[in-house]
Design a protein around this motif. Structure first.
Motif, PDB file in Angstrom:
ATOM      1  N   LYS A 145      -1.452   9.523   9.824  1.00  0.00           N
ATOM      2  CA  LYS A 145      -2.450   9.245   9.785  1.00  0.00           C
ATOM      3  C   LYS A 145      -2.197   7.838   8.632  1.00  0.00           C
ATOM      4  O   LYS A 145      -3.232   6.409   9.264  1.00  0.00           O
ATOM      5  CB  LYS A 145      -3.442  10.055   9.150  1.00  0.00           C
ATOM      6  CG  LYS A 145      -4.182  11.472   9.503  1.00  0.00           C
ATOM      7  CD  LYS A 145      -4.914  11.891   9.309  1.00  0.00           C
ATOM      8  CE  LYS A 145      -5.777  13.025  10.341  1.00  0.00           C
ATOM      9  NZ  LYS A 145      -6.082  13.963   9.223  1.00  0.00           N
ATOM     10  N   VAL A 146      -1.587   7.919   7.587  1.00  0.00           N
ATOM     11  CA  VAL A 146      -1.212   7.307   6.441  1.00  0.00           C
ATOM     12  C   VAL A 146      -1.223   5.688   7.330  1.00  0.00           C
ATOM     13  O   VAL A 146      -0.673   4.426   7.015  1.00  0.00           O
ATOM     14  CB  VAL A 146      -1.089   7.162   5.073  1.00  0.00           C
ATOM     15  CG1 VAL A 146      -1.700   7.963   4.550  1.00  0.00           C
ATOM     16  CG2 VAL A 146       0.124   8.190   4.862  1.00  0.00           C
ATOM     17  N   ALA A 147       0.365   5.486   8.183  1.00  0.00           N
ATOM     18  CA  ALA A 147       1.015   5.215   8.075  1.00  0.00           C
ATOM     19  C   ALA A 147       0.796   4.172   9.385  1.00  0.00           C
ATOM     20  O   ALA A 147       0.632   3.083   9.515  1.00  0.00           O
ATOM     21  CB  ALA A 147       2.594   5.575   9.201  1.00  0.00           C
ATOM     22  N   ASN A 148      -0.596   5.268  10.239  1.00  0.00           N
ATOM     23  CA  ASN A 148      -1.050   4.298  11.705  1.00  0.00           C
ATOM     24  C   ASN A 148      -2.787   3.562  10.818  1.00  0.00           C
ATOM     25  O   ASN A 148      -2.836   2.844  11.413  1.00  0.00           O
ATOM     26  CB  ASN A 148      -2.035   5.900  12.074  1.00  0.00           C
ATOM     27  CG  ASN A 148      -1.313   6.650  13.269  1.00  0.00           C
ATOM     28  OD1 ASN A 148       0.142   5.483  13.429  1.00  0.00           O
ATOM     29  ND2 ASN A 148      -2.052   7.320  13.851  1.00  0.00           N
ATOM     30  N   ILE A 177       0.703  -1.161  -0.216  1.00  0.00           N
ATOM     31  CA  ILE A 177      -0.066  -0.155   0.085  1.00  0.00           C
ATOM     32  C   ILE A 177       1.252   1.204   0.028  1.00  0.00           C
ATOM     33  O   ILE A 177       1.469   1.985   0.891  1.00  0.00           O
ATOM     34  CB  ILE A 177      -1.054  -0.229   1.070  1.00  0.00           C
ATOM     35  CG1 ILE A 177      -1.990  -1.217   1.311  1.00  0.00           C
ATOM     36  CG2 ILE A 177      -1.586   1.245   1.121  1.00  0.00           C
ATOM     37  CD1 ILE A 177      -2.463  -1.967   2.670  1.00  0.00           C
ATOM     38  N   VAL A 178       1.184   2.517  -1.227  1.00  0.00           N
ATOM     39  CA  VAL A 178       2.029   3.478  -1.014  1.00  0.00           C
ATOM     40  C   VAL A 178       0.643   4.607  -1.328  1.00  0.00           C
ATOM     41  O   VAL A 178       0.233   4.135  -2.155  1.00  0.00           O
ATOM     42  CB  VAL A 178       2.514   3.134  -2.479  1.00  0.00           C
ATOM     43  CG1 VAL A 178       3.769   3.837  -2.417  1.00  0.00           C
ATOM     44  CG2 VAL A 178       3.689   1.455  -2.035  1.00  0.00           C
ATOM     45  N   VAL A 179       1.519   5.268  -0.793  1.00  0.00           N
ATOM     46  CA  VAL A 179       0.310   6.468  -0.266  1.00  0.00           C
ATOM     47  C   VAL A 179       1.097   7.931  -1.618  1.00  0.00           C
ATOM     48  O   VAL A 179       2.015   8.185  -0.599  1.00  0.00           O
ATOM     49  CB  VAL A 179      -0.131   7.041   0.778  1.00  0.00           C
ATOM     50  CG1 VAL A 179      -1.121   7.959   0.712  1.00  0.00           C
ATOM     51  CG2 VAL A 179      -0.940   6.189   0.942  1.00  0.00           C
ATOM     52  N   PRO A 180       0.959   7.622  -2.477  1.00  0.00           N
ATOM     53  CA  PRO A 180       2.097   9.322  -3.187  1.00  0.00           C
ATOM     54  C   PRO A 180       1.783  10.413  -2.248  1.00  0.00           C
ATOM     55  O   PRO A 180       0.406  10.954  -2.307  1.00  0.00           O
ATOM     56  CB  PRO A 180       1.753   9.275  -4.784  1.00  0.00           C
ATOM     57  CG  PRO A 180       1.294   7.774  -5.095  1.00  0.00           C
ATOM     58  CD  PRO A 180       0.467   7.606  -3.822  1.00  0.00           C
ATOM     59  N   MET A 181       2.469  11.142  -2.617  1.00  0.00           N
ATOM     60  CA  MET A 181       2.224  12.873  -1.826  1.00  0.00           C
ATOM     61  C   MET A 181       3.100  12.986  -2.359  1.00  0.00           C
ATOM     62  O   MET A 181       3.444  14.704  -1.952  1.00  0.00           O
ATOM     63  CB  MET A 181       2.278  12.922  -0.469  1.00  0.00           C
ATOM     64  CG  MET A 181       1.521  11.302   0.284  1.00  0.00           C
ATOM     65  SD  MET A 181       1.707  12.527   2.536  1.00  0.00           S
ATOM     66  CE  MET A 181       0.947  10.235   3.163  1.00  0.00           C
ATOM     67  N   ASP A 182       3.477  13.120  -3.649  1.00  0.00           N
ATOM     68  CA  ASP A 182       3.977  14.177  -4.586  1.00  0.00           C
ATOM     69  C   ASP A 182       3.310  15.487  -5.596  1.00  0.00           C
ATOM     70  O   ASP A 182       4.442  16.002  -6.226  1.00  0.00           O
ATOM     71  CB  ASP A 182       4.849  13.350  -6.105  1.00  0.00           C
ATOM     72  CG  ASP A 182       4.205  12.375  -6.645  1.00  0.00           C
ATOM     73  OD1 ASP A 182       3.704  11.852  -6.156  1.00  0.00           O
ATOM     74  OD2 ASP A 182       4.050  13.048  -7.811  1.00  0.00           O
ATOM     75  N   HIS A 183       2.416  15.769  -4.879  1.00  0.00           N
ATOM     76  CA  HIS A 183       1.296  16.462  -5.364  1.00  0.00           C
ATOM     77  C   HIS A 183       1.589  18.386  -5.810  1.00  0.00           C
ATOM     78  O   HIS A 183       1.352  18.852  -6.826  1.00  0.00           O
ATOM     79  CB  HIS A 183      -0.250  15.795  -5.548  1.00  0.00           C
ATOM     80  CG  HIS A 183      -0.731  14.329  -6.160  1.00  0.00           C
ATOM     81  ND1 HIS A 183      -0.121  13.513  -5.023  1.00  0.00           N
ATOM     82  CD2 HIS A 183      -1.426  13.759  -5.865  1.00  0.00           C
ATOM     83  CE1 HIS A 183      -0.533  12.611  -5.039  1.00  0.00           C
ATOM     84  NE2 HIS A 183      -1.151  12.535  -6.538  1.00  0.00           N
ATOM     85  N   GLY A 184       2.001  18.273  -4.451  1.00  0.00           N
ATOM     86  CA  GLY A 184       2.468  19.298  -5.110  1.00  0.00           C
ATOM     87  C   GLY A 184       3.360  20.677  -5.019  1.00  0.00           C
ATOM     88  O   GLY A 184       3.353  21.370  -6.129  1.00  0.00           O
TER      89      GLY A 184
END
Length: 268
Positions: free
Chosen positions: A47-50, A22-29
């Motif tokens: 939150k996503v780590a939890n 489960i990967v959550v990309p956060m490069d959108h900025g």
């Protein structure tokens, strides 16, 4: 994946038991600016780590945002590619970080983005080849975000384009490829069967329905997919932590969509 270093790092971003992630990309900025969900990165990452995410994707300047000092650990994938929506050529990705720099920053893996069919395809593939070689040298896993976007591409979710993009990713040395979901397990199986490395799905356009999101996740897993790399549909969700938990139930616990939806209903 012959390098012991690459195998050790791979375990940081993939579940050893399920072989999924489960990967959550956060490069959108970089692409669209400070949108909801990636303004307070520390809170979102927590939150996503939890929730049980295996890894996040971010650009090199935000690595410190993932240093929380407590709570579950989470893998770090540093994104090497960039473009902005302000450019006249937004689909032309350029390299903004190196493999060596990512290693110095503590990356467990790196990612690169290419768009087949774009006028600058040859430059993106050239960069991909260089990055792939560097990853082999340093034993760093490579996630390739593989899309078909260009004048000849009428529908970037068409299975023929998606499986071609995935195949290019595998053939040029990616350890994981990220592609669009083609809409059904039957069609997506053509993608997974035609690719020699694990395939994860992108989130696509923002969805309003939890059922729609989770059906997509389940369909990809049923078709042999290796998990997800979903950004906005996670970090802009009303409850990112519990959405990730619901996804975790499907991806790592082989639960049904109904069971995952029951979890979300119980915490609403």
């Amino acid at each position: 994946m012959s390098s012991i270093g690459k195998m050790i790092r791979f375990e940081r971003i993939f579940n050893r038991t399920t072989g999924r992630t489960i990967v959550v990309p956060m490069d959108h900025g970089t692409t669209v600016g400070p949108i909801k969900g990636v303004i307070d990165m520390k809170t979102t990452i927590q939150k996503v780590a939890n929730g049980g995410a295996n890894a996040i994707v971010e650009h090199k300047g935000l690595v410190a945002e993932g240093l929380r000092g407590s709570g579950p650990d989470i893998g770090l994938i540093i994104h090497l590619s960039a473009s902005t929506c302000l450019s006249p050529f937004p689909n032309a990705k350029t390299l903004v970080c190196t493999v060596e720099e990512a290693i110095k920053l503590g990356a467990d893996a790196v990612s690169i983005h290419f768009n087949l069919g774009d006028a600058d395809e040859k430059d993106m593939l050239h960069d991909f080849g260089r990055v792939s070689a560097d990853c082999r040298t340093w034993g760093l896993p490579l996630l390739a975000m593989c899309y078909a976007r260009g004048e000849k591409i009428k529908n970037s979710y068409d299975v023929n384009f998606v499986k071609h993009a995935a195949r290019v990713g595998g053939e040029l040395g990616a350890d994981i490829v990220k592609v669009n979901y083609t809409g059904s397990p039957e069609s997506f199986r053509e993608v997974t069967e035609g690719c020699n490395v694990p395939v994860v799905i992108a989130g696509g356009e923002t969805m309003d329905s939890d059922h729609e999101i989770l059906e997509m996740v389940k369909g990809s897993i049923d078709a042999g997919g290796a998990g997800i790399s979903i950004g906005r549909n996670v970090f802009q969700h009303r409850d990112p932590e519990n959405l990730v938990k619901a996804m975790h139930m499907i991806i790592h616990q082989n639960k049904s969509v109904a069971e995952a939806l029951d979890h979300l209903a119980s915490v609403a």
